[in-house]
Scaffold this active site. Sequence first.
Site, PDB file in Angstrom:
ATOM      1  N   LYS A  66       0.868  -1.180   0.000  1.00 39.93           N
ATOM      2  CA  LYS A  66       0.000   0.000   0.000  1.00 39.93           C
ATOM      3  C   LYS A  66       0.904   1.229   0.000  1.00 39.93           C
ATOM      4  CE  LYS A  66      -4.341   1.048   2.337  1.00 39.93           C
ATOM      5  NZ  LYS A  66      -5.001   0.986   3.640  1.00 39.93           N
ATOM      6  N   VAL A  67       0.683   2.069  -1.003  1.00 41.31           N
ATOM      7  CA  VAL A  67       1.578   3.197  -1.239  1.00 41.31           C
ATOM      8  C   VAL A  67       0.741   4.473  -1.304  1.00 41.31           C
ATOM      9  CG1 VAL A  67       3.171   4.147  -2.961  1.00 41.31           C
ATOM     10  CG2 VAL A  67       3.122   1.684  -2.575  1.00 41.31           C
TER      11      VAL A  67
END
Length: 213
Positions: A83-84
């Site tokens: 998750k960025v």
Amino acid sequence: MKIFLDTAHVDDVKKVVPLGIVAGVTTNPSLIAKSGRVFEDVLKELTTMVDGSISAEVMSPNAEGMIEEGEKLAEIAPQITIKVPMTWDGLQAVHHFSQKGIKTNVTLIFSVNQALIAARAGATYVSPFVGRLDDIGEEGIYLIEQVASLFRTHSLPTEIIAASIRHPMHVTQAALAGAHIATMPYSVVKTLVEHPLTAQGIAKFEADWNNRK
Ligand code: E4P
């Protein structure tokens, strides 16, 4: 529309898994902090409980740091999805991960253009935050509708995770708007299953059954 659990509490996941409806789990730094546990331990436990995608967020502010963190997290299991955050550096990391076959979830999406750019960078998932837009007087579900329409028009393979889901109407609306997935806390899942008229109906059937001749 698939159901993901938005939690770092493995007990919540344990309660819902037997229903066969959990297609994945999303975590975020606030949820991990609230769990009071070591990040990697939570992730490892989740991978033993759920077959689908498990989102783990990177915390470095720059692309190099995100890549280093993400590659380590991805070693835990193939289903770990990095998750960025939707930033310039985040997109560089997403591009890198997509070339290495590592799944990504671009988080904190608040506009159609952000979703388009994240998809073009190679994101597996984008997470528009419905509740947080509602909180500032905008219509979160409208963003889901627009992103879904854009992805369909341009045949973009990125899946939409409707995130920041706060109540059952969000779930219905996200499904109708074309989200592929909605991620929600255990408290919202409960509201999807339970209904006062169902409880009343069961009580009445039970009473009538017990009074039969
Ligand atoms: C999504 O991936 C996020 O973890 C989450 O949905 C945020 O929800 P909140 O706005 O209720 O904190």
